[in-house]
Motif scaffolding. Structure first.
Motif, mmCIF file in Angstrom:
data_model
loop_
_atom_site.group_PDB
_atom_site.id
_atom_site.type_symbol
_atom_site.label_atom_id
_atom_site.label_comp_id
_atom_site.label_asym_id
_atom_site.label_seq_id
_atom_site.Cartn_x
_atom_site.Cartn_y
_atom_site.Cartn_z
ATOM 1 N N UNK A 134 0.865 -1.180 0.000
ATOM 2 C CA UNK A 134 0.000 0.000 0.000
ATOM 3 C C UNK A 134 0.898 1.225 0.000
ATOM 4 N N UNK A 135 0.690 2.104 -0.960
ATOM 5 C CA UNK A 135 1.422 3.368 -1.033
ATOM 6 C C UNK A 135 0.460 4.472 -0.617
ATOM 7 N N UNK A 136 0.802 5.232 0.397
ATOM 8 C CA UNK A 136 -0.062 6.301 0.880
ATOM 9 C C UNK A 136 0.514 7.628 0.436
ATOM 10 N N UNK A 137 -0.171 8.284 -0.485
ATOM 11 C CA UNK A 137 0.299 9.548 -1.040
ATOM 12 C C UNK A 137 0.644 9.410 -2.511
ATOM 13 N N UNK A 138 0.131 10.343 -3.325
ATOM 14 C CA UNK A 138 0.312 10.237 -4.772
ATOM 15 C C UNK A 138 1.203 11.295 -5.379
ATOM 16 N N UNK A 139 2.153 11.821 -4.601
ATOM 17 C CA UNK A 139 3.126 12.749 -5.174
ATOM 18 C C UNK A 139 4.201 12.000 -5.939
ATOM 19 N N UNK A 140 5.299 12.671 -6.301
ATOM 20 C CA UNK A 140 6.358 11.997 -7.060
ATOM 21 C C UNK A 140 6.891 10.745 -6.371
ATOM 22 N N UNK A 141 7.060 10.785 -5.044
ATOM 23 C CA UNK A 141 7.568 9.606 -4.330
ATOM 24 C C UNK A 141 6.556 8.468 -4.394
ATOM 25 N N UNK A 142 5.283 8.776 -4.157
ATOM 26 C CA UNK A 142 4.253 7.744 -4.191
ATOM 27 C C UNK A 142 4.058 7.165 -5.571
ATOM 28 N N UNK A 143 4.043 8.022 -6.590
ATOM 29 C CA UNK A 143 3.891 7.530 -7.955
ATOM 30 C C UNK A 143 5.106 6.697 -8.368
ATOM 31 N N UNK A 144 6.302 7.155 -7.969
ATOM 32 C CA UNK A 144 7.495 6.362 -8.265
ATOM 33 C C UNK A 144 7.427 4.993 -7.624
#
Length: 558
Positions: free
Chosen positions: A236-246
């Motif tokens: 589970x990735x929480x957050x859709x900024x550059x780090x999350x999308x990466x």
């Protein structure tokens, strides 16, 4: 002039000044796509532009444009630059000979080129059709897909209206804005049986209406995914900024069942940037929206689920499972979690600002408001890169842009390339040692009181637009005591947890935490939410990818 054709289907346009090549391209395209798309052919850049303008006036859609590089009067790159203004959503392909591949590579950044094809492409089944199949699929999944657009009726100085427009724009949902003060806006209100007392009114493509919708309801009604398809995932990735999308791209591409959860819109602060010029591989810059859209499509291509408008309220460890709880009381679980929640701009504490937020006072770029700023005097608070990028973008149409900086100059927190651009911009000025003491206005911002921090002198200026970029507060309060954080709320990880040579309290494994691992085994952090992170797009993307590598290591040893 381009050949006429039936107007009922979406268009693929090809332009080549060599009649023989032009016919051959059109023949290959019709053989594969003729039943589903109109194939329109032109033999010069100018005639192709005329054809595009005619298609635009008729309301036709253009999915892909193929242009030959070597054409007289107007080469393929010059043509695609102008075509971009007419159909910004069309996928762009440059046809080139081997000797011109450097030009094609340059075009990737100049016109945001999607692909270039070397001539000849025989056989088309191997060298042409697979490329176009991918581009057509990407176009169908983009904001320019052939669906009726959502309509938003609201007031120019309404915070709720501004929030809805920003939400739709950042999530790549096509919409049209209608002011309640204009005849068409009033007609839409009447048709919906609304009196305008509560705004905005959102009319969905199926004709449904929403009044003052909250983000989860709006997301569900405009086709964004809000419900997970499973109860348990690998990651589970929480957050859709550059780090999350990466992290989502690398996790899904490497076979992990991955879900990304975003509370508002993918892209984070970077997604709101008008132009990022120091990201590797884009020497002419790329907008945050473009970069976000590509990353989101890439994650989805590899099978990552992306949930929008879902607020996470808690993280729990239950044996080997890591449980993520939502505000609506539901939950999902996984073997591992990556926290990529990023940061948000700190609120300006000046008197009157909170009452005028969304009504002339905006946090971040709020690019949906840029059109209304034409010919206006704009104030930007902040001296870091995000403030500089916004200043350059807004200066294109503004009468003046004034940067208000607490320090003596911009050098402390802004990149040199941006400082140089701002210095050379005739309508941008910098006021050092200046802060906002108060904001004034009834239903919208009308004036600001500015104070010089050295002399103490105050000045009241007329202002209808102020964009604030001050400091960064991590979005981690919801974590409580689950993971260790520093005094500012940033998440501690890896070596920062063992500074005294001992593992963190409660750590039960016989190894120290991995580099990006938090005080809870199997829970990692990436990007701006991590203590002492670099606060740059490239480093955030890199940390997202590195976190996935460490997730694999954790799973192998669990």
């Amino acid at each position: 002039m381009a050949q006429a054709a039936d107007t009922a289907r979406t268009v693929i346009l090809t332009v080549d000044d060599d009649p023989g090549v032009s016919r051959a391209v059109a023949r290959d395209l019709r053989r594969r796509y003729g039943e589903s798309y109109r194939i329109v052919r032109a033999e010069s850049g100018q005639s192709a532009l005329e054809a595009l303008r005619e298609l635009k006036l008729r309301g036709d859609l253009v999915a892909v444009i193929l242009a030959d590089y070597r054409m007289p009067q107007m080469n393929g790159i010059e043509f695609l630059e102008q075509a971009l203004d007419v159909y910004p959503g069309a996928r762009r392909v440059l046809l080139t000979a081997y000797a011109d591949t450097n030009a094609a590579i340059d075009a990737i950044n100049v016109v945001d080129l999607d692909h270039y094809l070397l001539k000849p492409w025989d056989p088309p089944e191997e060298k042409l059709y697979p490329v176009l199949d991918d581009l057509l699929e990407a176009w169908r999944c983009s904001a320019y897909r052939p669906v009726p657009s959502t309509k938003v009726v609201g007031h120019r100085w309404s915070a709720r209206s501004s929030n809805v427009r920003e939400f739709l724009a950042r999530n790549q949902v096509p919409y049209r804005w209608y002011s309640v003060e204009e005849p068409e806006g009033r007609r839409l209100l009447a048709a919906a049986g609304a009196d305008g007392a509560r705004l905005p009114l959102v009319i969905t493509p199926d004709g449904g209406t929403l009044v003052e919708p909250e983000a989860p309801e709006l997301a569900a009604r405009v086709g964004l995914a809000t419900t997970p398809t499973a109860d348990f995932y690998d990651l589970i990735v929480i957050g859709g900024g550059p780090a999350g999308l990466g992290a989502a791209v690398y996790g899904a591409s490497e076979g992990l069942r991955t879900v990304l959860v975003e509370r508002s819109a993918t892209g984070g602060q970077a997604g709101q940037s008008s132009r990022i010029e120091n990201y590797l591989g884009f020497p002419d810059g790329v907008s945050g929206a473009q970069l976000t859209d590509r990353a989101r499509r890439q994650a989805a291509k590899f099978g990552a689920e992306i949930l929008t408008a879902r607020e996470v309220t808690a993280l729990e460890a239950n044996g080997a499972a890591r449980i993520v709880r939502f505000a609506d009381g539901t939950a999902i679980a996984a073997h591992s979690v990556i926290l990529a929640t990023g940061v948000q701009y700190r609120q300006l504490e000046a008197t009157g600002c909170s009452d005028l937020t969304g009504c002339g006072v905006f946090y971040g770029s709020a690019l949906t408001e840029a059109a209304a700023c034409q010919g206006q005097d704009i104030y930007i608070v902040g001296g870091a890169n995000s403030a500089g990028q916004a200043a350059m973008y807004l200066s294109r149409g503004a009468k003046s842009v004034t940067l208000l900086v607490r320090g003596p100059d911009l050098s402390a927190s802004m990149s040199a390339y941006l400082i140089q651009q701002i210095t050379e911009a005739p309508n941008i000025s910098v006021r050092p040692h200046t802060v906002v003491d108060s904001a004034h206005g009834s239903d919208h911002l009308e004036q600001l009181t500015l104070r010089h921090t050295v002399t103490g002198e105050s000045e009241r200026v007329d202002a209808q637009w102020m964009f604030v970029f001050i400091g960064a507060a991590p979005l981690t309060d919801w974590l409580g005591d689950t993971v260790l954080r520093d005094e500012r709320g940033f998440i501690l990880a890896g070596p920062d947890l063992t500074a005294d040579g001992r593992p963190p309290a409660g750590w039960e494994l016989d190894r120290p935490p991995y580099h990006l691992e938090t005080s809870v085994p199997g829970v990692f952090v990436a990007g701006d939410a991590r203590a002492e992170s670099a606060k740059r797009v490239a480093s955030a993307v890199g940390e997202g990818a590195m976190a996935v590598m460490l997730v694999h290591r954790y799973l192998e040893q669990s």
